[in-house]
Design an enzyme around this catalytic site. Structure first.
Site, PDB file in Angstrom:
ATOM      1  N   SER A 141      66.177   2.018  32.647  1.00  0.00           N
ATOM      2  CA  SER A 141      66.493   1.877  31.067  1.00  0.00           C
ATOM      3  C   SER A 141      67.953   1.328  30.944  1.00  0.00           C
ATOM      4  O   SER A 141      68.986   1.649  31.966  1.00  0.00           O
ATOM      5  CB  SER A 141      66.491   3.498  30.643  1.00  0.00           C
ATOM      6  OG  SER A 141      66.798   3.354  29.273  1.00  0.00           O
ATOM      7  N   TYR A 154      67.168  12.325  30.965  1.00  0.00           N
ATOM      8  CA  TYR A 154      66.535  11.058  30.804  1.00  0.00           C
ATOM      9  C   TYR A 154      67.533  10.128  31.338  1.00  0.00           C
ATOM     10  O   TYR A 154      67.206   9.109  32.428  1.00  0.00           O
ATOM     11  CB  TYR A 154      66.323  10.508  29.275  1.00  0.00           C
ATOM     12  CG  TYR A 154      65.587   9.130  29.299  1.00  0.00           C
ATOM     13  CD1 TYR A 154      64.199   9.180  29.580  1.00  0.00           C
ATOM     14  CD2 TYR A 154      66.506   8.108  28.854  1.00  0.00           C
ATOM     15  CE1 TYR A 154      63.655   7.909  29.302  1.00  0.00           C
ATOM     16  CE2 TYR A 154      65.661   6.777  29.021  1.00  0.00           C
ATOM     17  CZ  TYR A 154      64.465   6.653  29.079  1.00  0.00           C
ATOM     18  OH  TYR A 154      63.842   5.471  28.728  1.00  0.00           O
TER      19      TYR A 154
END
Length: 296
Positions: A141, A154
């Site tokens: 990401s 995350y």
């Protein structure tokens, strides 16, 4: 076809990025094993692939467990006789902020994103060796590259993927296995909507009338899942035979932005003007889509 005769296991393929990867890989000739604990979503991905003339099956293995990983990998080999590509794309869990931290959610994030990549590669390796080599592509990401408040686990999981990719790339190169990652930003796009509701032959008209304008609104803009899938396809294909240990950002420049500065030319020189133009394009697209469906 770039993947003719190859077999790909794609986790988290029941929706969004994973579904886009599965559909694109199948269009390029791969037999696709759709991994997702959402059996309905996984089944829909298989239906879409088969409706387009591709080959696919679904497995519901939970990649947060060793048993689930092995179920997915063994299912791929039992169904298609080999395994050439492993796309570790599944994501699950939420840690909350540091002030309101959820240890169980954070652990699930790390297990599904990071541990599943490494353990999955461990169980894939013998099959890739038997196939003469392979490719592993992980979904990281933009949050692995920039600080985003409110999502520490995350960000840690996605950054950990990049560290694992580099280490695995060195270790697995002699086994003829390459390891890379894609780093998406936020996702949204109309490419698959046009393909599904009108047909691929309408994509040039869509691109000319809406695609470029939607894509080139002042940054930031979301990334079409098709673009992320195309990046993964490149990294998994023989075209990337000398590329390993790398990450490819597919984020429309999101990772390089300063969030306190808005860059837009007139008449899109304010966030409000951009938002209004985005809404206008969406409305124009929906009207165009409806008109084309009526014509058909």
């Amino acid at each position: 076809m770039r993947l003719q005769g190859k077999v790909a296991l794609i986790t988290g393929a029941g929706s969004n990025i994973g579904r886009a990867m599965a559909r694109l890989f199948a269009r390029e000739g791969a037999a696709v094993v759709v991994g997702d604990t959402d059996e309905v979503g996984g089944g829909e991905t298989v239906r879409l692939i088969e409706a387009a003339g591709g080959r696919a099956c679904s497995v519901a293995g939970d990649v947060s467990t060793t048993q689930g990983l092995r179920q997915s990998i063994d299912g791929a080999v039992e169904t298609y006789g080999r395994l050439d590509m492993f796309l570790s794309n599944a994501n699950s869990g939420a840690s909350g902020t540091i002030a309101q931290f959820d240890r169980a959610g954070a652990e699930k994030l790390l297990i599904v994103n990071l541990m599943a990549l490494m353990e999955g590669a461990h169980y894939c390796l013998p099959h890739m060796q038997q196939a003469g080599g392979g490719a592993i592509v992980a979904t990281s990401s933009v949050q692995a590259l920039v600080g985003v408040p409110g999502h520490p686990a995350y960000g840690a999981a996605k950054a950990g993927i990049l560290g694992a990719v580099r280490s695995m790339a060195v270790e697995l190169w002699p086994y003829k296995v390459r390891v890379n990652a894609v780093c998406p930003g936020g996702t949204a796009g109309k490419t698959w909507t046009v393909i599904d509701e009108l047909g691929e032959e309408y994509l040039p008209e869509f691109e000319a009338r809406f695609g470029r304008d939607m894509r080139h609104l002042p940054l930031p803009v979301p990334t079409d899942p098709m673009a992320i899938a195309q990046a993964a396809l490149f990294l998994a294909s023989d075209e990337a035979s000398y590329i390993t240990g790398q990450h490819l950002s597919v984020d429309a420049g999101l990772g390089m932005l300063r969030y306190d500065v808005f860059h837009g030319p007139e008449p899109l020189d304010t966030p409000q003007a951009k938002s209004q133009r985005h809404s206008e394009l969406q409305a124009e697209f929906e009207a165009w889509l409806a008109a084309k469906k009526e014509e058909r």
